[in-house]
Design a protein around this motif. Structure first.
Motif, PDB file in Angstrom:
ATOM      1  N   LYS A  54       0.820  -1.214   0.000  1.00 21.06           N
ATOM      2  CA  LYS A  54       0.000   0.000   0.000  1.00 21.06           C
ATOM      3  C   LYS A  54       0.856   1.268   0.000  1.00 21.06           C
ATOM      4  O   LYS A  54       0.622   2.184  -0.779  1.00 21.06           O
ATOM      5  CB  LYS A  54      -0.944  -0.014   1.203  1.00 21.06           C
ATOM      6  CG  LYS A  54      -1.874   1.165   1.252  1.00 21.06           C
ATOM      7  CD  LYS A  54      -2.819   1.093   2.437  1.00 21.06           C
ATOM      8  CE  LYS A  54      -3.710   2.322   2.457  1.00 21.06           C
ATOM      9  NZ  LYS A  54      -4.630   2.310   3.578  1.00 21.06           N
ATOM     10  N   LYS A  55       1.857   1.327   0.861  1.00 23.85           N
ATOM     11  CA  LYS A  55       2.698   2.525   0.965  1.00 23.85           C
ATOM     12  C   LYS A  55       3.498   2.746  -0.317  1.00 23.85           C
ATOM     13  O   LYS A  55       3.620   3.879  -0.794  1.00 23.85           O
ATOM     14  CB  LYS A  55       3.639   2.399   2.173  1.00 23.85           C
ATOM     15  CG  LYS A  55       4.236   3.696   2.587  1.00 23.85           C
ATOM     16  CD  LYS A  55       3.167   4.608   3.159  1.00 23.85           C
ATOM     17  CE  LYS A  55       3.769   5.876   3.715  1.00 23.85           C
ATOM     18  NZ  LYS A  55       2.771   6.896   3.953  1.00 23.85           N
ATOM     19  N   GLU A  56       4.039   1.665  -0.894  1.00 25.12           N
ATOM     20  CA  GLU A  56       4.790   1.779  -2.149  1.00 25.12           C
ATOM     21  C   GLU A  56       3.890   2.268  -3.284  1.00 25.12           C
ATOM     22  O   GLU A  56       4.304   3.078  -4.115  1.00 25.12           O
ATOM     23  CB  GLU A  56       5.426   0.440  -2.519  1.00 25.12           C
ATOM     24  CG  GLU A  56       6.587   0.058  -1.636  1.00 25.12           C
ATOM     25  CD  GLU A  56       7.163  -1.303  -1.995  1.00 25.12           C
ATOM     26  OE1 GLU A  56       6.433  -2.145  -2.561  1.00 25.12           O
ATOM     27  OE2 GLU A  56       8.345  -1.522  -1.704  1.00 25.12           O
ATOM     28  N   LYS A  57       2.649   1.772  -3.326  1.00 20.08           N
ATOM     29  CA  LYS A  57       1.702   2.220  -4.352  1.00 20.08           C
ATOM     30  C   LYS A  57       1.356   3.698  -4.168  1.00 20.08           C
ATOM     31  O   LYS A  57       1.263   4.443  -5.147  1.00 20.08           O
ATOM     32  CB  LYS A  57       0.421   1.375  -4.308  1.00 20.08           C
ATOM     33  CG  LYS A  57       0.612  -0.045  -4.782  1.00 20.08           C
ATOM     34  CD  LYS A  57      -0.656  -0.842  -4.611  1.00 20.08           C
ATOM     35  CE  LYS A  57      -0.449  -2.307  -4.891  1.00 20.08           C
ATOM     36  NZ  LYS A  57      -1.642  -3.104  -4.609  1.00 20.08           N
ATOM     37  N   GLU A  58       1.187   4.127  -2.926  1.00 15.03           N
ATOM     38  CA  GLU A  58       0.905   5.532  -2.648  1.00 15.03           C
ATOM     39  C   GLU A  58       2.078   6.416  -3.079  1.00 15.03           C
ATOM     40  O   GLU A  58       1.867   7.473  -3.675  1.00 15.03           O
ATOM     41  CB  GLU A  58       0.608   5.740  -1.157  1.00 15.03           C
ATOM     42  CG  GLU A  58      -0.712   5.180  -0.716  1.00 15.03           C
ATOM     43  CD  GLU A  58      -0.914   5.205   0.795  1.00 15.03           C
ATOM     44  OE1 GLU A  58       0.033   5.608   1.533  1.00 15.03           O
ATOM     45  OE2 GLU A  58      -1.994   4.806   1.241  1.00 15.03           O
ATOM     46  N   ASN A  59       3.300   5.996  -2.784  1.00 12.47           N
ATOM     47  CA  ASN A  59       4.484   6.756  -3.184  1.00 12.47           C
ATOM     48  C   ASN A  59       4.609   6.820  -4.705  1.00 12.47           C
ATOM     49  O   ASN A  59       4.964   7.866  -5.263  1.00 12.47           O
ATOM     50  CB  ASN A  59       5.754   6.164  -2.578  1.00 12.47           C
ATOM     51  CG  ASN A  59       5.826   6.360  -1.081  1.00 12.47           C
ATOM     52  OD1 ASN A  59       5.184   7.251  -0.529  1.00 12.47           O
ATOM     53  ND2 ASN A  59       6.581   5.515  -0.410  1.00 12.47           N
ATOM     54  N   PHE A  60       4.320   5.714  -5.383  1.00 13.81           N
ATOM     55  CA  PHE A  60       4.356   5.685  -6.846  1.00 13.81           C
ATOM     56  C   PHE A  60       3.313   6.648  -7.412  1.00 13.81           C
ATOM     57  O   PHE A  60       3.605   7.432  -8.319  1.00 13.81           O
ATOM     58  CB  PHE A  60       4.091   4.252  -7.333  1.00 13.81           C
ATOM     59  CG  PHE A  60       4.242   4.071  -8.815  1.00 13.81           C
ATOM     60  CD1 PHE A  60       5.485   3.795  -9.361  1.00 13.81           C
ATOM     61  CD2 PHE A  60       3.153   4.156  -9.654  1.00 13.81           C
ATOM     62  CE1 PHE A  60       5.630   3.615 -10.726  1.00 13.81           C
ATOM     63  CE2 PHE A  60       3.285   3.981 -11.021  1.00 13.81           C
ATOM     64  CZ  PHE A  60       4.526   3.706 -11.558  1.00 13.81           C
TER      65      PHE A  60
END
Length: 161
Positions: A54-60
């Motif tokens: 989730k956090k990686e997708k938000e950063n992307f």
């Protein structure tokens, strides 16, 4: 002659009128989603699920926000994604040749993460911001390669029949 099969004069992607596209580059190593985790806490009578990506997708998505459309697309889309992975040290020579690429260094990235998982990460991250639902993606082109600069290149084109 068998009537079940017909010949198409034009390739499928050439039968649509392509409208303006959104193209952008996201710098950094391409990612693949991590598997969802299921857990049951002490004394809980139900199982809970969370997305470890989730956090990686938000950063992307944050890196992509300046290119987003005014409203999510609700029409057929063509998605082109190019993933460029960093080269490993084994692709380079040794000693005085350590900065030179070996002649037999591969161009195509044929190891993990799998291409379909990288695509899923991009589609999940951009879902509901660039398109209403990823079911609107009717045409897809993707590749994985090595390059000096790791990045993900994305192009989104609306399609009209």
């Amino acid at each position: 002659m068998n009537d079940l099969f017909t010949t198409v004069e034009k390739p499928l992607c050439d039968r649509w009128n392509h409208l303006p596209e959104i193209s952008f580059v996201v710098h950094g190593d391409p990612k693949a989603p991590k598997r969802h985790r299921h857990f049951k806490g002490k004394g809980m009578n139900f199982t809970s699920v969370y997305d470890p990506s989730k956090k990686e997708k938000e950063n992307f998505l944050l890196k992509c926000m300046e290119h987003r459309p005014e409203a999510p697309f609700r029409e057929g889309l063509r998605l082109v994604v190019r993933f460029y992975f960093p080269r490993t040290n084994s692709h380079y020579g040794t000693g005085k040749n350590q900065l030179k690429l070996k002649p037999n260094a591969p161009v195509l990235h044929t190891s993990r993460p799998d291409l379909d998982n990288c695509i899923k990460f991009v589609k999940d991250a951009l879902n509901t911001v660039y398109w209403h639902d990823d079911s609107y993606i009717c045409s897809l082109e993707a590749s994985k390669e090595y390059d000096e600069v790791p990045r993900t290149e994305i192009s989104i084109t609306t399609l009209n029949k």
